[in-house]
Motif scaffolding. Structure first.
Motif, PDB file in Angstrom:
ATOM      1  N   GLU A   1       0.829  -1.212   0.000  1.00 56.38           N
ATOM      2  CA  GLU A   1       0.000   0.000   0.000  1.00 56.38           C
ATOM      3  C   GLU A   1       0.861   1.259   0.000  1.00 56.38           C
ATOM      4  OE1 GLU A   1      -3.825   1.925   0.292  1.00 56.38           O
ATOM      5  OE2 GLU A   1      -3.506  -0.237   0.407  1.00 56.38           O
ATOM      6  N   PHE A   2       1.927   1.248   0.804  1.00 57.71           N
ATOM      7  CA  PHE A   2       2.803   2.412   0.878  1.00 57.71           C
ATOM      8  C   PHE A   2       3.513   2.645  -0.456  1.00 57.71           C
ATOM      9  CE2 PHE A   2       6.853   4.480   1.959  1.00 57.71           C
ATOM     10  CZ  PHE A   2       6.387   5.596   2.642  1.00 57.71           C
ATOM     11  N   ILE A   3       3.992   1.589  -1.077  1.00 60.88           N
ATOM     12  CA  ILE A   3       4.650   1.715  -2.386  1.00 60.88           C
ATOM     13  C   ILE A   3       3.668   2.211  -3.436  1.00 60.88           C
ATOM     14  CG2 ILE A   3       5.768   0.395  -4.228  1.00 60.88           C
ATOM     15  CD1 ILE A   3       6.980  -1.390  -2.072  1.00 60.88           C
ATOM     16  N   TYR A   4       2.439   1.717  -3.382  1.00 60.92           N
ATOM     17  CA  TYR A   4       1.438   2.157  -4.355  1.00 60.92           C
ATOM     18  C   TYR A   4       1.156   3.658  -4.224  1.00 60.92           C
ATOM     19  CZ  TYR A   4      -2.977   2.501  -6.857  1.00 60.92           C
ATOM     20  OH  TYR A   4      -3.966   2.878  -7.727  1.00 60.92           O
ATOM     21  N   ASN A   5       0.989   4.138  -2.997  1.00 63.75           N
ATOM     22  CA  ASN A   5       0.728   5.565  -2.785  1.00 63.75           C
ATOM     23  C   ASN A   5       1.905   6.414  -3.236  1.00 63.75           C
ATOM     24  OD1 ASN A   5      -1.774   4.935  -1.671  1.00 63.75           O
ATOM     25  ND2 ASN A   5      -0.971   4.859   0.414  1.00 63.75           N
ATOM     26  N   PHE A   6       3.120   5.965  -2.947  1.00 69.15           N
ATOM     27  CA  PHE A   6       4.305   6.717  -3.355  1.00 69.15           C
ATOM     28  C   PHE A   6       4.422   6.776  -4.882  1.00 69.15           C
ATOM     29  CE2 PHE A   6       8.804   6.636  -4.623  1.00 69.15           C
ATOM     30  CZ  PHE A   6       9.234   7.834  -4.067  1.00 69.15           C
ATOM     31  N   LEU A   7       4.239   5.640  -5.545  1.00 64.62           N
ATOM     32  CA  LEU A   7       4.328   5.615  -7.009  1.00 64.62           C
ATOM     33  C   LEU A   7       3.186   6.398  -7.652  1.00 64.62           C
ATOM     34  CD1 LEU A   7       5.384   1.911  -7.714  1.00 64.62           C
ATOM     35  CD2 LEU A   7       6.810   3.962  -7.777  1.00 64.62           C
ATOM     36  N   SER A   8       2.042   6.407  -7.016  1.00 67.28           N
ATOM     37  CA  SER A   8       0.909   7.153  -7.568  1.00 67.28           C
ATOM     38  C   SER A   8       1.216   8.644  -7.642  1.00 67.28           C
ATOM     39  CB  SER A   8      -0.336   6.902  -6.728  1.00 67.28           C
ATOM     40  OG  SER A   8      -1.437   7.631  -7.221  1.00 67.28           O
TER      41      SER A   8
ATOM     42  N   MET B   1      -3.939   8.044 -16.523  1.00 74.29           N
ATOM     43  CA  MET B   1      -2.778   7.297 -16.983  1.00 74.29           C
ATOM     44  C   MET B   1      -2.044   6.648 -15.816  1.00 74.29           C
ATOM     45  SD  MET B   1      -1.369   9.982 -19.867  1.00 74.29           S
ATOM     46  CE  MET B   1       0.066   8.979 -20.251  1.00 74.29           C
ATOM     47  N   THR B   2      -1.915   7.372 -14.723  1.00 72.05           N
ATOM     48  CA  THR B   2      -1.263   6.815 -13.538  1.00 72.05           C
ATOM     49  C   THR B   2      -2.046   5.626 -12.995  1.00 72.05           C
ATOM     50  OG1 THR B   2      -0.384   8.998 -12.962  1.00 72.05           O
ATOM     51  CG2 THR B   2      -0.453   7.352 -11.221  1.00 72.05           C
ATOM     52  N   ARG B   3      -3.358   5.757 -12.954  1.00 66.89           N
ATOM     53  CA  ARG B   3      -4.196   4.685 -12.433  1.00 66.89           C
ATOM     54  C   ARG B   3      -4.085   3.425 -13.278  1.00 66.89           C
ATOM     55  NH1 ARG B   3      -6.867   4.061  -7.494  1.00 66.89           N
ATOM     56  NH2 ARG B   3      -8.109   2.184  -7.756  1.00 66.89           N
ATOM     57  N   LEU B   4      -4.044   3.584 -14.588  1.00 59.28           N
ATOM     58  CA  LEU B   4      -3.962   2.422 -15.464  1.00 59.28           C
ATOM     59  C   LEU B   4      -2.579   1.774 -15.424  1.00 59.28           C
ATOM     60  CD1 LEU B   4      -5.973   3.693 -18.568  1.00 59.28           C
ATOM     61  CD2 LEU B   4      -6.727   2.143 -16.759  1.00 59.28           C
ATOM     62  N   VAL B   5      -1.538   2.577 -15.320  1.00 56.51           N
ATOM     63  CA  VAL B   5      -0.190   2.019 -15.241  1.00 56.51           C
ATOM     64  C   VAL B   5      -0.011   1.199 -13.968  1.00 56.51           C
ATOM     65  CG1 VAL B   5       2.256   2.621 -14.987  1.00 56.51           C
ATOM     66  CG2 VAL B   5       0.866   3.757 -16.718  1.00 56.51           C
ATOM     67  N   LEU B   6      -0.598   1.657 -12.881  1.00 57.63           N
ATOM     68  CA  LEU B   6      -0.469   0.971 -11.590  1.00 57.63           C
ATOM     69  C   LEU B   6      -1.569  -0.060 -11.360  1.00 57.63           C
ATOM     70  CD1 LEU B   6       0.518   3.940  -9.244  1.00 57.63           C
ATOM     71  CD2 LEU B   6       2.007   2.243 -10.307  1.00 57.63           C
ATOM     72  N   LEU B   7      -2.330  -0.397 -12.376  1.00 64.29           N
ATOM     73  CA  LEU B   7      -3.418  -1.369 -12.226  1.00 64.29           C
ATOM     74  C   LEU B   7      -2.918  -2.726 -11.731  1.00 64.29           C
ATOM     75  CD1 LEU B   7      -6.454  -1.714 -14.558  1.00 64.29           C
ATOM     76  CD2 LEU B   7      -5.261  -3.766 -13.839  1.00 64.29           C
ATOM     77  N   PRO B   8      -1.818  -3.293 -12.260  1.00 68.08           N
ATOM     78  CA  PRO B   8      -1.332  -4.571 -11.718  1.00 68.08           C
ATOM     79  C   PRO B   8      -0.968  -4.495 -10.237  1.00 68.08           C
ATOM     80  CG  PRO B   8      -0.302  -4.109 -13.835  1.00 68.08           C
ATOM     81  CD  PRO B   8      -1.012  -2.867 -13.428  1.00 68.08           C
ATOM     82  N   LEU B   9      -0.344  -3.399  -9.827  1.00 68.49           N
ATOM     83  CA  LEU B   9       0.012  -3.248  -8.423  1.00 68.49           C
ATOM     84  C   LEU B   9      -1.231  -3.136  -7.550  1.00 68.49           C
ATOM     85  CD1 LEU B   9       2.288  -2.951  -6.371  1.00 68.49           C
ATOM     86  CD2 LEU B   9       2.305  -0.495  -6.820  1.00 68.49           C
ATOM     87  N   ASP B  10      -2.273  -2.498  -8.055  1.00 68.71           N
ATOM     88  CA  ASP B  10      -3.519  -2.395  -7.311  1.00 68.71           C
ATOM     89  C   ASP B  10      -4.171  -3.767  -7.154  1.00 68.71           C
ATOM     90  OD1 ASP B  10      -5.519  -1.149  -5.925  1.00 68.71           O
ATOM     91  OD2 ASP B  10      -6.631  -0.512  -7.710  1.00 68.71           O
ATOM     92  N   LEU B  11      -4.091  -4.591  -8.189  1.00 72.13           N
ATOM     93  CA  LEU B  11      -4.627  -5.948  -8.099  1.00 72.13           C
ATOM     94  C   LEU B  11      -3.869  -6.779  -7.070  1.00 72.13           C
ATOM     95  CD1 LEU B  11      -5.232  -6.717 -11.883  1.00 72.13           C
ATOM     96  CD2 LEU B  11      -6.981  -6.383 -10.142  1.00 72.13           C
ATOM     97  N   VAL B  12      -2.559  -6.622  -7.040  1.00 69.28           N
ATOM     98  CA  VAL B  12      -1.756  -7.330  -6.045  1.00 69.28           C
ATOM     99  C   VAL B  12      -2.145  -6.883  -4.637  1.00 69.28           C
ATOM    100  CG1 VAL B  12       0.583  -7.664  -5.162  1.00 69.28           C
ATOM    101  CG2 VAL B  12       0.163  -7.710  -7.610  1.00 69.28           C
ATOM    102  N   ARG B  13      -2.372  -5.593  -4.462  1.00 77.62           N
ATOM    103  CA  ARG B  13      -2.765  -5.076  -3.160  1.00 77.62           C
ATOM    104  C   ARG B  13      -4.083  -5.694  -2.692  1.00 77.62           C
ATOM    105  NH1 ARG B  13      -4.209   1.215  -2.539  1.00 77.62           N
ATOM    106  NH2 ARG B  13      -5.628   0.566  -4.202  1.00 77.62           N
TER     107      ARG B  13
END
Length: 480
Positions: free
Chosen positions: A240-247, A291-303
């Motif tokens: 979750e922390f990595i996702y927020n930082f990358l977002s 664009m950010t949301r779609l790029v991080l879609l795999p990471l969101d699924l993992v979360r």
């Protein structure tokens, strides 16, 4: 009388180069203030040579001409970086943007920079630790089926015929005068066990399902604590922390990349209310967010996968890999982009547009439509922002709920992040499509707003802090 324009006629003996009345320093038009040796006094000031020189050069460049927008963007960028690297070590501490060539080999300068970075990183991580358990409880409430906790609702897997048979076999138990039977045969024991499992909603063969006393946040967290301990409450914490930082990082990178192409200033350095083209700036903010949301879609699924699955990794659960690095290595956009459901992509875009539109564009609307800004109308501005956040909460919660259910549905299909039913800690809510959930299940439409109390409490606390605190950071900015 004719006016004499040349003063040399009145004093033909005066030579400004050699005239001296005994002063230790004289002023010459072309050289400035010089001493008896002919040296400029300003050249002897080391503070001018070291610190002011670069400032004077930049000031001369700005006064002599140049791109005003570039100078303004650079100045705000310097202020932005200086604010990020702000220090409490005194006036001698430097920010990352103030480093000079000799500072790169200065150990004390780098030590101060690292201390400030670690301080801010630890502060953000601590805030994240406080918020993470409540985010987990909210997601489980959104995707979990807790019908057995609500009166009058039957589970989706409950069979009415079995209910009739069960009542027939236990009809003698309703008689108060009958003697209690302390001994049951094997068939009755199996029937009781099956009824208990149906009350839970799904057979929990591995004992991973949580059993909360109610659908309140505290009861959900208590059930997780009872089942999996303290580790379960902070599951998927680092992800979750990595996702927020990358977002945040990717959003800033996309706006910086696209703003020159659209010929507008970067919204991260110049507020949208000061943009020469507000429409373009708003479009850029929304586009970068999507664009950010779609790029991080795999990471969101993992979360989501890590939150709904058990933290147990003792070999009893098959394929329960909880390593973020290993899971992301399995993903390939070329192979898996065709497996993404259209509704999943649509909900991601819609969720991003709603959240970004309310959070980042409200200030521009208040300024251009109602002439309300945070500089001159602090209380009114914060009050209207509070109303906007409340509206955002109740508009975004149903979209988020549908998105989470769609993600869980995708995780049960064949994909690199596929999750098995025995790995889950909740029974997932049945989800087919947006239309069936919203329009065909009207009696359950209120479930889409689960978690609104916690969100509203967070907004109220933030509003109270802004009203009570003095707006010193706002008064330091210049309104132009």
């Amino acid at each position: 009388m004719e006016e004499i324009k040349d003063s040399s006629i009145l004093r033909p003996y005066y030579d400004p180069e050699t005239f001296n009345v005994g002063y230790s320093a004289v002023f010459q038009n072309d050289k400035g203030v010089i001493d008896q040796n002919g040296l400029n006094i300003a050249s002897k000031l080391t503070i001018v040579n070291q610190s002011v020189g670069s400032g004077l050069k930049s000031l001369n460049r700005s006064l002599s001409g140049g791109n005003t927008l570039t100078e303004l963007t650079t100045g705000l960028k310097n202020k932005f970086l200086h604010g990020i690297m702000n220090s409490k070590h005194g006036n001698n501490a430097k920010s990352l943007n103030d480093l000079e060539w000799n500072d790169f080999i200065n150990v004390n300068v780098w030590r101060h920079l690292l201390e400030r970075l670690l301080r801010q990183l630890s502060s953000k991580y601590f805030q994240h630790l406080i918020r993470q358990p409540f985010e987990i409880a909210k997601l489980l409430l959104q995707v979990g089926d807790f019908d057995y906790l609500t009166d009058g609702n039957k589970s989706a897997y409950y069979n009415d015929n079995d209910n009739v048979n069960d009542n027939h076999e236990f009809e003698d138990d309703d008689d108060d005068e009958a003697e209690p039977n302390f001994f049951v045969n094997e068939s009755q024991a199996n029937l009781i066990e099956r009824a208990a499992k149906e009350e839970q909603g799904v057979a929990d063969e591995n004992g991973t399902l949580i059993k909360p006393a109610s659908i309140h946040t505290i009861d959900i967290l208590n059930s997780i604590m009872d089942k999996e301990g303290i580790q379960g409450v902070w599951r998927a914490n680092n992800t979750e922390f990595i996702y927020n930082f990358l977002s945040i990082s990717l959003d800033a990178w996309f706006t910086g990349l696209l703003s020159p192409l659209m010929q507008i200033p970067d919204p991260y350095f110049i507020d949208i209310i000061h943009s020469p083209d507000v429409t373009k700036s708003a479009s850029l903010i929304l586009l970068a967010s999507c664009m950010t949301r779609l790029v991080l879609l795999p990471l969101d699924l993992v979360r989501v996968r890590l939150i709904i699955s058990s933290v147990r990794n003792d070999g009893s659960l098959s394929d329960n890999d909880r390593s973020l690095r290993k899971l992301l290595r399995k993903w390939s956009w070329r192979e898996n982009i065709s497996k993404l459901n259209k509704e999943l992509v649509f909900l991601n875009i819609l969720y991003s547009l709603v959240g970004t539109g309310f959070s980042k564009l409200t200030g521009a609307i208040l300024y251009h439509q109602f002439n309300v800004d945070k500089f001159t109308n602090v209380i009114l501005y914060n009050t209207l922002k509070f109303c906007s956040k409340v509206c955002e909460l109740f508009v975004k919660l149903p979209i988020e709920n549908l998105l989470r259910r769609s993600q869980v549905k995708f995780l049960f299909t064949e994909n690199p992040f596929q999750v098995q039913s025995e790995m889950l800690i909740i029974k997932p809510r049945e989800y087919q499509s947006i239309y069936l959930t919203v329009f065909k299940q009207c009696d359950r439409i209120s479930e889409l707003w689960r978690g609104w109390r916690l969100g509203l409490l967070s907004i109220l606390c933030g509003y109270g802090l802004k009203i009570l605190n003095k707006p010193s950071e706002i008064l330091e900015e210049e309104k132009f």
